[in-house]
Write an enzyme that holds these catalytic residues in place. Structure first.
Site, PDB file in Angstrom:
ATOM      1  CD  GLU A 177      -1.159  -2.428   2.026  1.00  0.00           C
ATOM      2  OE1 GLU A 177      -1.942  -3.312   1.871  1.00  0.00           O
ATOM      3  OE2 GLU A 177       0.251  -2.695   1.952  1.00  0.00           O
ATOM      4  NE  ARG A 204       5.452  -8.507   6.550  1.00  0.00           N
ATOM      5  CZ  ARG A 204       4.206  -8.391   5.562  1.00  0.00           C
ATOM      6  NH1 ARG A 204       5.109  -9.514   4.671  1.00  0.00           N
ATOM      7  NH2 ARG A 204       4.518  -7.595   5.136  1.00  0.00           N
ATOM      8  CG  ASN A 250      -1.359  -7.679  -2.987  1.00  0.00           C
ATOM      9  OD1 ASN A 250      -0.733  -8.413  -4.127  1.00  0.00           O
ATOM     10  ND2 ASN A 250      -0.669  -7.230  -2.672  1.00  0.00           N
ATOM     11  CG  ASP A 277       2.114  -3.187  -4.637  1.00  0.00           C
ATOM     12  OD1 ASP A 277       0.865  -3.422  -4.304  1.00  0.00           O
ATOM     13  OD2 ASP A 277       3.279  -3.087  -4.180  1.00  0.00           O
TER      14      ASP A 277
END
Length: 347
Positions: free
Chosen positions: A40, A110, A171, A288
Site C-alpha cells: 500500500e 516482520r 495479494n 502495486d
C-alpha cells in the site's frame, strides 16, 4: 503543483527492504542495499508521483528506523500525517534477485512489527476519510493479524459512509496465512469493494475461485479463461471493475506483461491490454504500480480502456526501476501507453 481534487488513502505496512547487490545470492553477499517499501505504501508513492493527493496510514515506531521510513515516504510526496507512532519495530524483508532460470527469493522478518499492534481505538476513521474519494488496501493487511484486521474493517465501514470508491488488490501471501484463513476473512470483506485487482493465484487462494484451463508456467496464457474468471468474480461479488494482471514468466529475467479488465463501461466485455515484453530489473512492486496506475487512470482519463493501458504501461516501466517505488511521472507513462516503446535516449 496545486492540490489534486482526488485524495486517495491507503492502509498497510511499510517495511525495510534489504536486497543483495546485483544478482548475488544470500549465501554469498556481505552487504545489503536498503530501501523501504510495501504494497500500500508503494501505491501511495506512485500516485503521488502521478500528481494525486496520496496519504498512507500505518503504524511505525518513534525511533530512528521508524522515522527513516516516514522520511522515505515524504521524499516522494506521500502525506504521512495519518501514520500512528508507536510499537517497537519496523518489519524487514530480504530480497535475492533472480536471473534467467533462477527465481528471486524473499525472506520475511516482520513478526511483531508496529503495524500488527494498530487497534481501531487508535484512529478516527471518519476524520481519515474527510475529503477523501478513494480507499485502497490489499490482502496483505488483514493477514498481518487480528488488530490490523479489525482496524481495516472499521476503515471500510467509514470509507463507505464517506462515499469513497474502494479498491482491493487481493495479494495472497502464503507465508502470512493459509488458504482457508484467507478465504474466511477476505470473502466477507468483498462486500465493501468496488474495484478488485488480482492475478490467477490471488483469486483462487483468497476467494476460492479458480481460473479454468490456465497454466502460468506454460509460457502462454489462455485469454478466454481469464475473461471467464473476471466475469465470475464480477458476478459473485458485484464488483464494478475487475482487473487481472497477466504475467507470462518466460524466465526470471524476461516476462510478458499485460492485463485484462471487465467493467460496466468501455470494458463491458473482458478486454486485454497491449502485451509488453519486459527485460526485468526489479519485478517487486509491479502489481502495486499497476494498482496505482489503474486508480490514476480511472480518476483522470477519458475512458476505462485508457485507464487499463495506463496501468499496464506504468507497471511495465516500474519493473525496470530498482526498489519498491515507481518513480515515474504520468507524462512518462502516457508516452509509453501511447505507443512509444522504443527506449531511445530522451534528449
Amino acid at each position: 503543483m496545486p492540490a489534486s481534487p482526488v485524495r486517495v488513502v491507503t492502509f498497510g505496512e511499510i517495511m525495510l527492504r534489504l536486497s543483495t547487490p546485483g544478482f548475488s545470492r544470500f549465501l554469498q553477499t556481505d552487504r545489503f542495499d536498503a530501501v523501504y517499501g510495501g504494497g500500500e505504501a508503494n501505491v501511495a508513492a506512485s500516485l503521488a508521483q502521478f500528481g494525486l493527493d496520496a496519504a498512507f496510514l500505518s503504524k511505525l515506531p518513534s525511533h530512528e528506523i521508524g522515522q527513516a521510513a516516514v522520511n522515505h515516504l515524504r521524499r516522494f510526496g506521500v502525506d504521512t500525517g495519518l501514520i500512528v507512532r508507536g510499537g517497537d519495530r519496523v518489519g524487514i524483508y530480504f530480497l535475492e534477485t533472480g536471473a534467467s532460470q533462477r527465481p528471486s527469493k524473499v525472506v520475511y522478518d516482520r513478526a511483531n512489527a508496529a503495524v500488527t499492534t494498530l487497534e481501531p481505538a487508535e484512529i478516527d476513521p471518519d476524520a481519515i476519510f474527510k475529503n477523501a474519494s478513494w480507499f485502497h488496501w490489499t490482502g496483505i493487511t488483514p493477514a498481518l493479524g487480528e488488530k490490523p484486521r479489525a482496524t481495516l474493517a472499521k476503515l471500510l465501514e467509514a470509507a463507505q459512509r464517506a462515499g469513497c470508491t474502494v479498491s482491493c488488490d487481493l495479494n495472497f501471501r502464503k507465508k502470512l496465512w493459509t488458504t482457508d484463513q484467507a478465504q474466511a476473512v477476505m470473502r466477507p470483506l468483498m462486500e465493501h469493494v468496488d474495484v478488485c485487482i488480482a492475478n490467477e493465484e490471488d483469486a483462487e487462494k483468497s476467494l476460492g475461485i479458480k481460473p479454468d484451463d490456465t497454466d502460468v508456467t506454460a509460457g502462454h496464457l489462455d485469454e478466454a479463461g481469464y475473461g471467464r474468471l473476471a466475469q465470475t468474480l464480477k458476478d459473485q461479488f458485484s464488483f464494478s471493475t475487475v482487473a487481472i494482471t497477466l504475467r507470462e514468466s518466460h524466465s526470471a529475467s524476461r516476462n510478458g506483461w499485460s492485463a485484462l479488465m471487465l467493467d460496466d463501461k468501455d470494458c463491458s466485455t473482458p478486454t486485454r491490454s497491449r502485451v509488453y515484453d519486459i527485460q526485468l530489473v526489479d519485478r517487486v512492486g509491479g502489481g502495486d504500480s499497476f494498482a496505482a496506475g489503474l486508480i490514476y487512470g480511472l480518476n483522470t482519463l477519458a475512458t476505462t480502456r485508457e485507464a487499463l493501458e495506463f496501468a499496464v504501461a506504468a507497471s511495465c516501466m516500474k519493473q525496470t526501476i530498482p526498489g519498491d517505488f515507481n518513480i515515474l511521472s504520468a507524462d512518462e507513462v502516457l508516452k509509453l501507453a501511447g505507443g512509444d516503446a522504443s527506449g531511445r535516449v530522451d534528449r
